[in-house]
Design a protein around this motif. Structure first.
Motif, PDB file in Angstrom:
ATOM      1  N   GLU A 219      42.044  28.361  35.886  1.00 30.98           N
ATOM      2  CA  GLU A 219      43.059  28.277  36.927  1.00 30.98           C
ATOM      3  C   GLU A 219      43.218  29.642  37.574  1.00 30.98           C
ATOM      4  OE1 GLU A 219      47.669  26.672  37.550  1.00 30.98           O
ATOM      5  OE2 GLU A 219      46.663  26.516  35.591  1.00 30.98           O
ATOM      6  N   VAL A 220      43.345  29.645  38.897  1.00 30.83           N
ATOM      7  CA  VAL A 220      43.539  30.872  39.660  1.00 30.83           C
ATOM      8  C   VAL A 220      44.834  30.731  40.455  1.00 30.83           C
ATOM      9  CG1 VAL A 220      42.473  32.545  41.212  1.00 30.83           C
ATOM     10  CG2 VAL A 220      41.029  30.942  39.949  1.00 30.83           C
ATOM     11  N   GLN A 221      45.737  31.667  40.262  1.00 30.15           N
ATOM     12  CA  GLN A 221      46.976  31.645  41.023  1.00 30.15           C
ATOM     13  C   GLN A 221      46.727  32.223  42.426  1.00 30.15           C
ATOM     14  OE1 GLN A 221      49.756  30.235  39.890  1.00 30.15           O
ATOM     15  NE2 GLN A 221      48.740  29.765  37.930  1.00 30.15           N
ATOM     16  N   ALA A 222      47.569  31.821  43.362  1.00 38.04           N
ATOM     17  CA  ALA A 222      47.439  32.300  44.741  1.00 38.04           C
ATOM     18  C   ALA A 222      47.469  33.819  44.774  1.00 38.04           C
ATOM     19  CB  ALA A 222      48.573  31.734  45.595  1.00 38.04           C
ATOM     20  N   GLY A 223      46.506  34.395  45.473  1.00 36.54           N
ATOM     21  CA  GLY A 223      46.429  35.834  45.612  1.00 36.54           C
ATOM     22  C   GLY A 223      45.647  36.530  44.519  1.00 36.54           C
ATOM     23  N   GLN A 224      45.276  35.821  43.458  1.00 37.72           N
ATOM     24  CA  GLN A 224      44.514  36.426  42.371  1.00 37.72           C
ATOM     25  C   GLN A 224      43.031  36.497  42.701  1.00 37.72           C
ATOM     26  OE1 GLN A 224      45.379  34.210  38.763  1.00 37.72           O
ATOM     27  NE2 GLN A 224      46.951  35.691  38.154  1.00 37.72           N
ATOM     28  N   THR A 225      42.340  37.374  41.973  1.00 37.57           N
ATOM     29  CA  THR A 225      40.889  37.492  42.080  1.00 37.57           C
ATOM     30  C   THR A 225      40.274  37.140  40.745  1.00 37.57           C
ATOM     31  OG1 THR A 225      41.000  39.223  43.764  1.00 37.57           O
ATOM     32  CG2 THR A 225      38.954  39.043  42.522  1.00 37.57           C
ATOM     33  N   ILE A 226      39.354  36.193  40.767  1.00 33.82           N
ATOM     34  CA  ILE A 226      38.657  35.795  39.555  1.00 33.82           C
ATOM     35  C   ILE A 226      37.170  36.002  39.778  1.00 33.82           C
ATOM     36  CG2 ILE A 226      38.457  33.359  40.243  1.00 33.82           C
ATOM     37  CD1 ILE A 226      38.868  32.663  37.269  1.00 33.82           C
ATOM     38  N   ALA A 227      36.504  36.564  38.785  1.00 33.24           N
ATOM     39  CA  ALA A 227      35.074  36.878  38.914  1.00 33.24           C
ATOM     40  C   ALA A 227      34.278  36.071  37.905  1.00 33.24           C
ATOM     41  CB  ALA A 227      34.845  38.366  38.702  1.00 33.24           C
ATOM     42  N   PHE A 228      33.053  35.724  38.288  1.00 33.36           N
ATOM     43  CA  PHE A 228      32.144  34.976  37.422  1.00 33.36           C
ATOM     44  C   PHE A 228      30.913  35.824  37.174  1.00 33.36           C
ATOM     45  CE2 PHE A 228      34.616  31.903  39.797  1.00 33.36           C
ATOM     46  CZ  PHE A 228      35.055  31.033  38.811  1.00 33.36           C
ATOM     47  N   VAL A 229      30.535  35.945  35.927  1.00 29.64           N
ATOM     48  CA  VAL A 229      29.316  36.667  35.575  1.00 29.64           C
ATOM     49  C   VAL A 229      28.504  35.804  34.626  1.00 29.64           C
ATOM     50  CG1 VAL A 229      30.376  38.923  35.873  1.00 29.64           C
ATOM     51  CG2 VAL A 229      30.390  37.854  33.615  1.00 29.64           C
ATOM     52  N   GLY A 230      27.232  36.137  34.530  1.00 25.64           N
ATOM     53  CA  GLY A 230      26.346  35.391  33.653  1.00 25.64           C
ATOM     54  C   GLY A 230      24.925  35.486  34.143  1.00 25.64           C
ATOM     55  N   ALA A 231      24.009  35.044  33.295  1.00 18.01           N
ATOM     56  CA  ALA A 231      22.595  35.102  33.650  1.00 18.01           C
ATOM     57  C   ALA A 231      22.285  34.128  34.785  1.00 18.01           C
ATOM     58  CB  ALA A 231      21.745  34.782  32.422  1.00 18.01           C
ATOM     59  N   THR A 232      21.134  34.308  35.395  1.00 20.41           N
ATOM     60  CA  THR A 232      20.692  33.382  36.443  1.00 20.41           C
ATOM     61  C   THR A 232      20.598  31.969  35.881  1.00 20.41           C
ATOM     62  OG1 THR A 232      19.431  35.147  37.500  1.00 20.41           O
ATOM     63  CG2 THR A 232      18.846  32.883  38.071  1.00 20.41           C
TER      64      THR A 232
END
Length: 566
Positions: A349-362
């Protein structure tokens, strides 16, 4: 015929012209017969002159009607093709990306251009003209029976073998035309794909091998066309011979009638003329039928595309003027081929105004998540919601207007820089473009280009550097003022200096907006409110940069590897 309905008045007028052309084209031999048997035999020059004037008037009328038939047949065909092509392109625009994943672009180009153009020939040269030929045959046979039924039966004696040869010819040519259309689609697909990837071909010195592949596909195209040429070369001599045999039988039988006084000279002349008229539409019908066969093949392909059910379901009606930006993935499962899941039970879940990042292998599933949020694909199981409303409830256009996407592989269309930024939206002014360019740091390089915002970009942005294309994509995202920002490897294609330049602009762009960021460079996401680590479609870890480092898990290993490499 559904597309004919808006032009039904023209269509009915065309039918009238077709009937008139057939009738006028068959009157001449009948008038000549009357001239010979009535006026000439009786030495009536007044009658001959009168009949000559009738013939001249008939030729003038036939010329005018033929002109109108040809013009309105072509007019109707072009307008119908225009409407079909628009509907077809509109349908293509509404197809899911899954359809484009497995359909070569060259095939769609063939459908939208070559196959639709074939239908133009059906309406302008095939259907109406074929009906006219059939009507002409009916009128010819009617006049022939009216003049002399015995000569008519003699003339028609060669029809059975001619019809049989026409039927065989039709079936053979239909099959060959199907092969031709398939070969054309393969050629278009091959040429389009390899012209797009020409740099790869040349870098790896693969020109000779690619030429061999092209020659093989081209040979298939040639073979299919030669097969149709073979059938034509057999059919037309057969039709000519049968026509000559018919005239020979006619003259032989009429000569006996002349000697016995049972057949007039005018009747013999009229039947010789009618024989010529009779075999010409039969040969033309074969040609028209081939046009119809091509049209049927093209229609079958077009209907298959138009009947495709792989449309983006746009049944939602919720269209708020703006979004807060709360995003929630609840037990989401997704597979591109409905078998192998690339996302498995994703929850965040991402709240309004937040920044969420995704990382991982290809291949971990990062890009799939942003594709789902933009509804390029629909999920198999679970729920995706924005501001508490299921994604399916949103009007698709309203939803995408609130989402700005900056991709790693930037696509630019042939046209001006301004057009590539606004994408044709007239509501965006040049002042707004310059403001966004200033914020991103793209203004300096745009001003240096000849024409500035009006600089003409080549196809796929070939005349611009990778970094410049990336900056333009940032300006494009800026001017639309979205509430949700998606950055997919947005800085991976720029150098360190340019990355520093736009990193501040990214911070401003994400300020007050919900942001989903995918990055291989972990240094660019350290300020994210939360980082989600994906592996093989599953969430392995979640937390802030410091939390994940302290945990010493998957993220810490990725960070250590990248730190060592740097």
């Amino acid at each position: 015929m559904t597309y004919v309905r808006p032009y039904r008045r023209v269509f009915y007028f065309l039918i009238f012209l077709t009937i008139a052309t057939a009738a006028l084209g068959t009157l001449r031999p009948f008038l000549i017969q009357k001239m010979v048997d009535v006026s000439i035999d009786q030495g009536d020059m007044v009658g001959v002159n009168r009949m000559f004037i009738w013939l001249i008037g008939l030729l003038v009328a036939h010329t005018i009607v033929s002109y109108l038939q040809t013009y309105y047949g072509g007019w109707l065909g072009q307008y119908i093709v225009r409407d079909i092509r628009v509907d077809l392109y509109k349908h293509i625009l509404d197809l899911r990306l899954k359809f484009f994943d497995r359909t070569p672009i060259g095939v769609l180009v063939t459908r939208n251009i070559s196959d639709v153009e074939t239908l133009s020939d059906v309406f302008s040269e095939g259907l109406a003209a074929m009906i006219g030929d059939i009507l002409q045959l009916v009128f010819i046979i009617g006049f022939m029976f009216y003049i002399d039924w015995r000569l008519t039966l003699v003339s028609l004696s060669v029809i059975p073998p001619l019809l049989f040869s026409t039927y065989v010819f039709k079936e053979k040519v239909k099959k060959s035309f199907q092969e031709v259309r398939t070969a054309v689609a393969s050629l278009n697909s091959f040429v389009q794909e390899h012209l797009t990837g020409m740099s790869v071909v040349q870098i790896f010195n693969n020109e000779d091998r690619e030429l061999q592949k092209f020659e093989k596909i081209n040979q298939e195209h040639t073979r299919a066309n030669i097969k149709s040429v073979l059938y034509y070369s057999v059919y037309y001599p057969v039709a000519e011979v049968l026509g000559a045999v018919g005239i020979g039988l006619l003259v032989w039988y009429a000569a006996q009638g002349q000697i016995e006084g049972t057949i007039t000279k005018g009747a013999l002349i009229a039947f010789i003329l009618y024989n010529g008229l009779f075999f010409r539409p039969i040969r033309q019908i074969a040609d028209r039928f081939n046009t119809l066969q091509l049209g049927l093949v093209s229609t079958e392909r077009l209907l298959k595309l138009l009947d495709s059910k792989e449309l983006i379901a746009d049944n939602g009606t919720y269209a708020p003027p703006t979004l807060r930006g709360d995003v929630r993935f609840d037990h989401v499962w997704f597979a591109y081929n409905e078998e192998n899941y690339v996302l498995k039970d994703i929850n965040f879940e991402v709240q309004a105004g937040q920044t969420i990042a995704f990382v991982g292998a290809t291949g971990a599933g990062k890009t799939s998540i942003i594709n789902l949020l933009s509804r390029f694909y629909d999920i198999n199981k679970g729920t995706i919601s924005i501001d508490g409303h299921d994604l399916q409830e949103y009007d698709l256009k309203a939803l995408r207007q609130q989402i700005g996407v900056v991709l790693q592989d930037v696509f630019l269309f042939a046209g001006s820089i301004a057009d590539n930024i606004t994408l044709g939206n007239k509501d965006i002014t040049e002042e707004q473009i310059w403001e966004a360019a200033e914020l991103v740091g793209a203004r300096r390089f745009i001003e240096r280009l000849p024409g500035g915002l009006h600089y003409q970009v080549m196809e796929r942005g070939a005349t611009l550097s990778v970094g410049q294309r990336q900056l333009i994509s940032f300006v494009r995202a800026m001017v639309y003022q979205p509430r949700i920002i998606i950055l997919d490897e947005a800085t991976s294609s720029v150098d360190s200096e340019t990355e520093e330049l736009i990193q501040a602009a990214i911070d401003k762009l994400m300020e007050g907006r919900t942001s989903l960021v995918i990055a291989h460079r972990l240094s660019t996401i350290q300020k994210a409110d939360r980082i989600i680590v994906l592996d093989r479609g599953e969430i392995q870890e979640s937390g802030t940069h410091e939390e994940l480092l302290r945990r010493g898990g998957f993220y810490a290993q990725l960070y250590q590897m990248q730190y060592v490499n740097e």
